[in-house]
Design a protein around this motif. Structure first.
Motif, PDB file in Angstrom:
ATOM      1  N   THR A 170       1.371   6.807   1.571  1.00 57.67           N
ATOM      2  CA  THR A 170       1.166   6.954   2.917  1.00 57.67           C
ATOM      3  C   THR A 170       1.471   5.924   3.565  1.00 57.67           C
ATOM      4  O   THR A 170       1.457   4.606   3.112  1.00 57.67           O
ATOM      5  N   PRO A 171       2.288   6.026   4.778  1.00 55.26           N
ATOM      6  CA  PRO A 171       2.537   4.777   5.731  1.00 55.26           C
ATOM      7  C   PRO A 171       0.998   4.141   5.872  1.00 55.26           C
ATOM      8  O   PRO A 171       0.067   4.572   6.208  1.00 55.26           O
ATOM      9  N   GLY A 172       1.182   2.658   5.659  1.00 50.62           N
ATOM     10  CA  GLY A 172       0.089   1.864   6.134  1.00 50.62           C
ATOM     11  C   GLY A 172      -0.551   1.652   4.684  1.00 50.62           C
ATOM     12  O   GLY A 172      -1.957   0.948   5.100  1.00 50.62           O
ATOM     13  N   THR A 173      -0.351   2.122   3.880  1.00 45.79           N
ATOM     14  CA  THR A 173      -1.224   1.746   2.638  1.00 45.79           C
ATOM     15  C   THR A 173      -1.272   0.404   2.293  1.00 45.79           C
ATOM     16  O   THR A 173      -0.350  -0.508   2.524  1.00 45.79           O
ATOM     17  N   ASP A 174      -2.527  -0.030   2.079  1.00 39.05           N
ATOM     18  CA  ASP A 174      -2.729  -1.443   1.678  1.00 39.05           C
ATOM     19  C   ASP A 174      -2.204  -1.832   0.321  1.00 39.05           C
ATOM     20  O   ASP A 174      -2.514  -1.305  -0.848  1.00 39.05           O
ATOM     21  N   PRO A 175      -1.357  -2.822   0.470  1.00 36.82           N
ATOM     22  CA  PRO A 175      -0.771  -3.196  -0.824  1.00 36.82           C
ATOM     23  C   PRO A 175      -1.457  -3.968  -1.897  1.00 36.82           C
ATOM     24  O   PRO A 175      -1.457  -3.383  -3.209  1.00 36.82           O
ATOM     25  N   ALA A 176      -2.604  -4.577  -1.515  1.00 39.46           N
ATOM     26  CA  ALA A 176      -3.525  -5.208  -2.381  1.00 39.46           C
ATOM     27  C   ALA A 176      -4.329  -4.058  -3.038  1.00 39.46           C
ATOM     28  O   ALA A 176      -4.539  -4.078  -4.189  1.00 39.46           O
TER      29      ALA A 176
END
Length: 311
Positions: free
Chosen positions: A52-58
């Protein structure tokens, strides 16, 4: 139509499947899903997923790390770190054979229940964010509001208002200590190695800490709405209890533990159905109407209801 994202996602899958420029790299790439929240392609035995766009990388890395460290329950990723493609985080996975939707009598309810029980008993190997089940339910209501007027929307929003704040993602849940999948349904199981390996859970996007009962909520909701036959529900619940699953008591009435999550999943599913119907300008189908009828009943009685709240 092939979009730039699909084309580059296909290239990621090919490169992972054939890292040495194998001549077979020209094989067919199959699009498994192409939605706003996920785009998934397969090449040979490799699957590439754009999250999903905006998924938190950490948070995604923590979920990937957890999948790699819980063998025999979660499908492990091929690589531990996502890559960025057209602004989307992309992960690579081995291909597994999914549940056959055309063979309902062979649905692996016992396998799903056993995997959940093992997951819920597992100590998280790394720090994890909250599981995203209530957040997804809240997003379904937001989508319903944005879809425009529909005669069924009122029943869904009234049922939503009867839920406690934690089930609407407005407060922390009362028990957020279990390792949870967050979005359990039969589409989240695959056999790996394909085609006849053991069943494993896939899709870590909602994985995290939360109340274990949420992972039982979708089959519980469908049972309560009359959409899942009693014998299939019994198979699932019995197998979960036999495997030591902590979400419900080992015997006796399970519904006090499942009532709120089952209500929430009923509302979430109904909200998505009504939003789709409103966008398409069409009436509800039989299953969708059943979910809305359940919401109408829930909206009139805010206290706990018995297992047949939809009837």
């Amino acid at each position: 139509m092939t979009t730039p994202l699909l084309a580059d996602l296909a290239a990621e899958a090919r490169n992972a499947a054939h890292p040495q420029s194998d001549p077979c790299a020209c094989g067919v790439v199959v699009t498994l899903a192409d939605r706003a929240d996920a785009t998934v392609v397969r090449h040979a035995a490799t699957v590439a997923k754009a999250h999903t766009p905006g998924t938190d990388p950490a948070e995604l890395r923590a979920r990937l790390d957890t999948a790699a460290r819980v063998p025999g329950v979660l499908l492990p990723p091929l690589t531990p770190t996502p890559v960025l493609v057209h602004g989307r985080l992309v992960t690579l996975w081995p291909y597994g054979t999914p549940v056959d939707p055309d063979a309902p009598d062979e649905a692996p309810w016992e396998a799903a229940a056993g995997l959940l029980a093992r997951l819920h008993r597992t100590t998280p190997p790394v720090p994890l964010p909250p599981m995203r089940g209530p957040e997804k339910a809240a997003r379904a209501i937001t989508r319903l509001h944005a879809a425009g007027p529909h005669p069924a929307a009122r029943a869904v929003t009234r049922a939503w208002a009867t839920l406690p704040a934690w089930a609407r993602a407005e407060a922390p849940p009362p028990d957020a200590t279990s390792l949870c999948h967050g979005d359990l349904h039969l589409g989240q199981l695959v056999r790996h190695p394909a085609p006849a390996g053991p069943w494993l859970l896939i899709d870590v996007d909602d994985l995290g800490l939360g109340p274990a009962a949420w992972d039982l909520a979708r089959p519980a909701a469908w049972y309560a709405c009359g959409l899942l036959p009693p014998d299939e529900w019994t198979r699932f619940l019995t197998a979960y209890r036999a495997a030591g699953g902590p979400a419900v008591p080992a015997d006796g009435d399970c519904w006090p533990a499942l009532d709120v999550p089952a209500r929430a999943l009923t509302v979430q599913t109904a909200a998505r159905a009504v939003a789709k119907a409103a966008a398409a300008g069409r009436p509800l189908d039989e299953v969708e109407q059943c979910l809305v009828d359940a919401c109408a009943r829930m909206g009139t009685i805010p206290a706990q209801l018995p297992r047949n709240f939809a009837k």
